[in-house]
Design a protein around this motif. Structure first.
Motif, PDB file in Angstrom:
ATOM      1  N   CYS A 177       0.957  -1.194   0.134  1.00 62.24           N
ATOM      2  CA  CYS A 177      -0.004  -0.470  -0.181  1.00 62.24           C
ATOM      3  C   CYS A 177       0.331   1.605  -0.289  1.00 62.24           C
ATOM      4  CB  CYS A 177      -1.111   0.143   1.517  1.00 62.24           C
ATOM      5  SG  CYS A 177      -1.815   1.568   1.319  1.00 62.24           S
TER       6      CYS A 177
ATOM      7  N   CYS B 155       0.509   3.371   3.658  1.00 65.65           N
ATOM      8  CA  CYS B 155       0.871   2.552   5.543  1.00 65.65           C
ATOM      9  C   CYS B 155       1.806   1.675   4.587  1.00 65.65           C
ATOM     10  CB  CYS B 155      -0.239   2.011   5.502  1.00 65.65           C
ATOM     11  SG  CYS B 155      -0.998   0.274   4.979  1.00 65.65           S
TER      12      CYS B 155
ATOM     13  N   HIS C 121      -4.954  -0.288   0.043  1.00 65.66           N
ATOM     14  CA  HIS C 121      -5.919  -1.012   0.733  1.00 65.66           C
ATOM     15  C   HIS C 121      -6.987   0.489   0.853  1.00 65.66           C
ATOM     16  CE1 HIS C 121      -2.740  -1.924   3.589  1.00 65.66           C
ATOM     17  NE2 HIS C 121      -3.570  -3.399   3.402  1.00 65.66           N
TER      18      HIS C 121
ATOM     19  N   CYS D   9      -7.364   2.793   2.855  1.00 65.31           N
ATOM     20  CA  CYS D   9      -6.427   3.738   3.423  1.00 65.31           C
ATOM     21  C   CYS D   9      -6.254   4.811   2.236  1.00 65.31           C
ATOM     22  CB  CYS D   9      -4.875   3.112   2.863  1.00 65.31           C
ATOM     23  SG  CYS D   9      -4.681   1.900   3.782  1.00 65.31           S
TER      24      CYS D   9
END
Ligand SMILES: [Zn+2]
Ligand SMILES: [Zn+2]
Ligand SMILES: [Zn+2]
Length: 106
Positions: free
Chosen positions: A55, A58, A75, A78
């Motif tokens: 990702c 993160c 994600h 995210c």
């Protein structure tokens, strides 16, 4: 002569089913339920983990639903609107100061 018993044929040789295990987690692999990579075999889970993209937000591996945006992968949780914090998913959005915003009418 092969001893009798059930065998799996994979990677050009035959294996006792109990010896045919994932190189990483040692789970016993099922016929058809494995991936081969440079002479090693992996279960579906470990394979997904190895090849899962990271990702961009993160930096963790993405398993499950992937959000593609701005030539990056995130994600779904995210990549969310900087204002209302809802995941943007496949809605239209715009960028402002490096943060995505959904196009919800205020
Ligand atoms: Zn595994
Ligand atoms: Zn993430
Ligand atoms: Zn929003």
């Amino acid at each position: 002569m092969f001893p009798r018993g059930r065998y799996l044929v994979a990677l050009g040789r035959s294996w006792h089913p109990e010896e045919f295990t994932c190189s990483q987690c040692k789970a016993v692999l099922e016929e058809g339920g494995f991936f081969e990579e440079r002479g090693s075999v992996y279960c579906t889970k470990c394979h997904d983990n190895r090849y899962a993209p990271n990702c961009a937000k993160c930096k963790k591996k993405i398993t499950g639903e992937i959000m593609h945006a701005l030539k990056m992968t995130y994600h779904v949780q995210c990549f969310k609107c900087a204002a209302c914090k809802n995941p943007i998913r496949n809605q239209a959005f715009y960028m402002e100061e490096g943060e995505p915003y959904c196009e919800r009418v205020p």
